[in-house]
Design a protein around this motif. Structure first.
Motif, short mmCIF file in Angstrom:
data_model
loop_
_atom_site.label_atom_id
_atom_site.label_comp_id
_atom_site.label_asym_id
_atom_site.label_seq_id
_atom_site.Cartn_x
_atom_site.Cartn_y
_atom_site.Cartn_z
N VAL A 104 12.40 16.26 -4.45
CA VAL A 104 12.69 15.49 -3.23
C VAL A 104 11.61 14.44 -3.00
N VAL A 105 10.37 14.75 -3.36
CA VAL A 105 9.30 13.76 -3.20
C VAL A 105 9.48 12.63 -4.20
N ALA A 140 9.82 8.62 -3.31
CA ALA A 140 9.11 7.54 -4.01
C ALA A 140 10.06 6.43 -4.42
N PHE A 141 11.24 6.81 -4.94
CA PHE A 141 12.21 5.79 -5.33
C PHE A 141 12.59 4.93 -4.11
N GLU A 142 12.82 5.61 -2.98
CA GLU A 142 13.24 4.90 -1.78
C GLU A 142 12.16 3.93 -1.30
N VAL A 143 10.91 4.39 -1.29
CA VAL A 143 9.82 3.55 -0.80
C VAL A 143 9.64 2.32 -1.69
N ILE A 144 9.78 2.51 -2.98
CA ILE A 144 9.69 1.36 -3.90
C ILE A 144 10.80 0.36 -3.61
N GLY A 145 12.01 0.86 -3.33
CA GLY A 145 13.11 -0.02 -2.95
C GLY A 145 12.87 -0.69 -1.61
N ASN A 146 12.33 0.06 -0.65
CA ASN A 146 12.00 -0.52 0.65
C ASN A 146 11.01 -1.67 0.52
N PHE A 156 9.33 1.64 8.62
CA PHE A 156 9.37 2.89 9.37
C PHE A 156 9.88 4.03 8.50
N ARG A 157 10.89 3.75 7.69
CA ARG A 157 11.41 4.80 6.80
C ARG A 157 10.38 5.19 5.75
N SER A 158 9.72 4.20 5.20
CA SER A 158 8.70 4.51 4.19
C SER A 158 7.59 5.36 4.78
N LEU A 159 7.10 4.96 5.94
CA LEU A 159 6.01 5.69 6.59
C LEU A 159 6.44 7.11 6.94
N SER A 160 7.61 7.24 7.53
CA SER A 160 8.09 8.55 7.97
C SER A 160 8.39 9.47 6.80
N ALA A 201 0.83 -1.21 0.00
CA ALA A 201 0.00 0.00 0.00
C ALA A 201 0.86 1.25 0.00
N LEU A 202 1.97 1.22 0.75
CA LEU A 202 2.87 2.37 0.77
C LEU A 202 3.55 2.56 -0.58
N LYS A 203 3.88 1.45 -1.24
CA LYS A 203 4.47 1.55 -2.58
C LYS A 203 3.47 2.19 -3.53
N ARG A 204 2.20 1.82 -3.41
CA ARG A 204 1.18 2.43 -4.26
C ARG A 204 1.14 3.95 -4.04
N VAL A 205 1.17 4.38 -2.78
CA VAL A 205 1.20 5.82 -2.49
C VAL A 205 2.41 6.46 -3.15
N ALA A 206 3.56 5.81 -3.02
CA ALA A 206 4.79 6.36 -3.58
C ALA A 206 4.72 6.48 -5.09
N VAL A 207 4.20 5.44 -5.74
CA VAL A 207 4.09 5.47 -7.20
C VAL A 207 3.19 6.61 -7.66
N LYS A 208 2.07 6.78 -6.98
CA LYS A 208 1.14 7.83 -7.37
C LYS A 208 1.73 9.23 -7.09
N LEU A 209 2.38 9.37 -5.93
CA LEU A 209 3.02 10.66 -5.62
C LEU A 209 4.10 10.98 -6.63
#
Length: 465
Positions: free
Chosen positions: A332-333, A337-343, A370-374, A280-288
Motif C-alpha cells: 500500500v505504501v 508513492a506512485f500517487e505522489v509521483i503522479g501528483n 494535500f493528498r500527497s501530504l496526507s 520534496a514530497l516526490k523525493r520522500v515517495a521515491v525513497k519510501l
C-alpha cells in the motif's frame, strides 16, 4: 424546507435557512460537482482560511477600518472555526474554476453568518455584517487563497514530519536489534559482499532523516506570503499599512514566523514554492517506494524466495491459496508513492499553466499537495506501526546464505590475489562448494588465517578499530 433569499450579481436565489453558507457557495456547489470532495474535508485548509480572516479583521480594526463590534464578532467566529466548528459548512468542491474564489467566498459567508448570529442577527441579514464588505475587507481571493494553501501545507507538512520521525525511529530500532546479524549484501540482485542486517536497516533510518531535512528546507519557503497583494499585487483597496500589519497578526495567530513577499506582484502569480514542496514530497515517495521494494524482496518466500526477514502477518493473502500471507503494508505504501509521483506532475503542469498576473489552476495544485501530504503521513504511520516494528530476522537462513556465498571471496583479494580469488569463486559456483573449503583444499591459506579474515565483524566492518 425553510429558505432565505440571497442576492448576487446574477440575481436572487433561495438558500436553505439553516446553513451558514450563502449564494456564492450555492452557485459553486452547482457549478463544480467534480471530485465529490469538499474543502471542509481538509481541516488544515479551513483552519488556515479562518486564521487569515481573523488576522484581517484584527488588522483592519487596528487601522480604524472596522468597528469594534464587527472585529469582535468576526474574530470570535473565526476562532470557533479554527477550533473545529462549522467545517461541515465548507461545502464547495476542492476542484473548482475561478482560481479559488469559491473557496474564499465559502469562508466569507460562513464566517459572516456565524458572526451575525453572535451579534444577535439572523443568517443572511448582511445589512449588519457583510461577507465582502467586512469579512473580506482589504482582501482578494488572489492573496487569501495562496496564503491559505501555504499555511495548510505547513500544518500538514509538520504532521508528516512527525510520522516520518516515527518511521525513522522504527528503522533505527531494527538497526540496533539486528546489529550483529551477518547477511549477504547484493548489487543488481546478485550476491555481493557481506554486511549486517543492522547496517541494511540503518540505511533506511538515514534515508528518512535526510528526507526530513529536505522537507524542512522546502517548508521554509512557505513562510513568504502575499497577503495584502489583493487583486494582482498592487494592494488596491487595502490600507498602506495593512500588508505588514496583517502579516504580524497572522504570525501571532499561527505561531509561524511569516514574511510579506518583497514583490507582491511576482508573489501573486508565482507557484514556484508549491513546485518545490511537491518535489520534496516526490523525493520522500521515491525513497519510501525503494524501501518497500526492499522489504518485499527480503521477505519473499517463505520457502522459494530470499526469506531473510519475516514481516508481521496482517491478513490472509489469498481467497484460493491456503496459508498465503502477502506483504500488504509495503504494497500500500508503494501505491502511495506512485500517487505522489503522479501528483507532482499535476502540480508541475498547474504551476506552469499560469498566465500573466495570476495562476487560475491553484485548486488542482492544492488538492494534489494535500493528498500527497496526507497519504504520505498515513503511509509512514502504517509502515512503522503495522510492519517495521514487527519485522523479525530469519537468522538460520541468513547464516546459511553467508556460508554458501561466493561474495566472501572478495575479502580474500588482499591475501591470495584477484586471480586466485576469482578461480576459487568460479569453482565454488561450478561445484556448489564453499569458498572456505576450496581455499583450504588448495592450500591458499591456513584455517587460522581464513578464520581471521572471514570473521563476521571484520567482513561487515573492515575499517572498524
Amino acid at each position: 424546507m425553510a429558505t432565505r433569499i440571497e442576492h448576487d450579481l446574477l440575481g436572487d436565489r433561495e438558500v436553505p435557512a439553516d446553513v451558514y453558507w450563502g449564494v456564492h457557495t450555492l452557485r459553486a456547489v452547482e457549478n463544480f460537482p467534480i471530485s465529490g470532495v469538499s474543502i471542509g474535508q481538509y481541516a488544515s485548509l479551513i483552519e488556515a482560511l479562518a486564521a487569515i480572516k481573523q488576522a484581517a479583521a484584527l488588522a483592519n480594526g487596528e487601522l480604524g477600518l472596522l468597528d469594534v463590534a464587527h472585529v469582535d464578532a468576526i474574530a470570535r467566529a473565526c476562532q470557533e472555526v479554527r477550533a473545529g466548528a462549522l467545517h461541515d459548512q465548507f461545502v464547495v468542491d476542492v476542484i473548482q474554476g475561478g482560481a479559488g474564489t469559491s473557496t474564499n467566498m465559502n469562508a466569507n459567508e460562513v464566517i459572516a453568518n456565524r458572526a451575525l448570529e453572535l451579534m444577535g442577527h439572523a443568517k443572511g441579514d448582511y445589512r449588519h455584517l457583510h461577507p465582502n464588505e467586512h469579512v473580506n475587507l482589504g482582501q482578494s481571493t488572489n492573496d487569501v487563497y495562496p496564503t491559505a494553501l501555504k499555511l495548510a501545507a505547513w500544518f500538514d507538512a509538520q504532521a508528516l514530519l512527525v510520522a516520518m520521525a516515527e518511521l525513522r525511529d522504527a528503522f533505527a530500532a531494527k538497526r540496533d536489534e539486528f546489529a550483529d546479524i551477518l547477511k549477504v549484501g547484493r548489487t543488481q540482485l546478485q550476491d555481493a559482499v557481506p554486511m549486517t542486517l543492522g547496517q541494511e536497516f540503518g540505511t533506511y533510518a538515514v534515508m528518512m532523516e535526510e528526507d526530513m531535512l529536505r522537507l524542512r528546507e522546502a517548508m521554509a519557503f512557505l513562510r513568504e506570503i502575499n497577503l495584502g497583494a489583493t487583486a494582482i499585487g498592487t494592494g488596491i483597496n487595502s490600507h498602506p499599512r495593512y500588508a505588514a500589519l496583517v502579516c504580524r497578526k497572522l504570525s501571532d495567530l499561527t505561531g509561524i514566523d511569516l514574511l510579506t513577499a518583497p514583490d507582491l506582484i511576482e508573489s501573486t502569480q508565482d507557484c514556484g514554492v508549491f513546485v518545490h514542496l511537491s518535489g520534496a514530497l516526490k523525493r520522500v515517495a521515491v525513497k519510501l517506494g525503494k524501501v518497500c521494494n526492499d522489504l518485499r524482496l527480503l521477505s519473499s518466500g517463505p520457502r522459494a524466495g530470499l526469506g531473510e526477514i519475516s514481516l508481521p502477518a496482517q491478513q490472509a493473502g489469498s481467497s484460493i491459496m491456503p496459508g498465503k500471507v502477502n506483504p500488504v503494508i509495503p504494497e500500500v505504501v508503494n501505491q502511495i508513492a506512485f500517487e505522489v509521483i503522479g501528483n507532482d506532475l499535476t502540480v508541475t503542469l498547474a504551476a506552469q499553466a499560469g498566465q500573466l498576473q495570476l495562476n487560475a489552476f491553484e485548486p488542482i495544485l492544492a488538492l494534489s499537495l494535500f493528498r500527497s501530504l496526507s497519504h504520505l503521513r498515513r503511509g509512514c504511520e502504517t509502515l512503522a506501526r503495522n510492519c517495521v516494528v514487527g519485522i523479525t530476522a530469519n537468522t538460520d537462513r541468513l547464516r546459511e546464505q553467508v556460508e554458501r556465498s561466493i561474495g566472501i571471496a572478495t575479502a580474500l583479494n588482499p591475501h591470495i590475489g584477484y586471480v586466485a580469488a576469482t578461480e576459487v569463486a568460479m569453482e565454488a559456483q561450478a561445484t556448489g562448494g564453499s569458498v572456505s573449503e576450496i581455499v583450504l583444499r588448495r592450500g591458499l591459506l591456513s584455517q587460522q588465517a581464513l578464520d581471521d579474515i572471514l570473521r563476521p565483524e571484520k567482513l561487515a566492518r573492515p575499517h572498524a578499530g
